[in-house]
Design a protein around this motif. Structure first.
Motif: not given
Length: 69
Positions: A20, A37-39, A42
């Motif tokens: 990431r 970002q996590k939101e 991937d």
């Protein structure tokens, strides 16, 4: 009148650091630190790949990678 706080551009991945994160290069040659970002889901990071990047107008050393071009 809205004040612009973020800009979007493209960058070329120079070096993948993790699934990431990476170092990437903007069209003007400036190297940045990029993250997914996590939101966001991937997406594969590969050296030489072109990605869309969103950056805050006050910090052009960091970019949020939004997806492959």
């Amino acid at each position: 009148m809205d004040i612009i706080t973020r800009v979007e551009t493209t960058a070329t991945i120079r070096r993948v650091l993790s699934p990431r994160t990476c170092h990437a290069v903007l069209p003007n040659g400036k190297e940045i630190f990029g993250t997914i970002q996590k939101e966001l889901p991937d997406f594969p990071l590969a050296e030489g790949a072109l990605v869309r990047v969103r950056m805050h107008v006050c910090d052009f050393s960091y970019g949020e990678m939004m997806g492959a071009v």
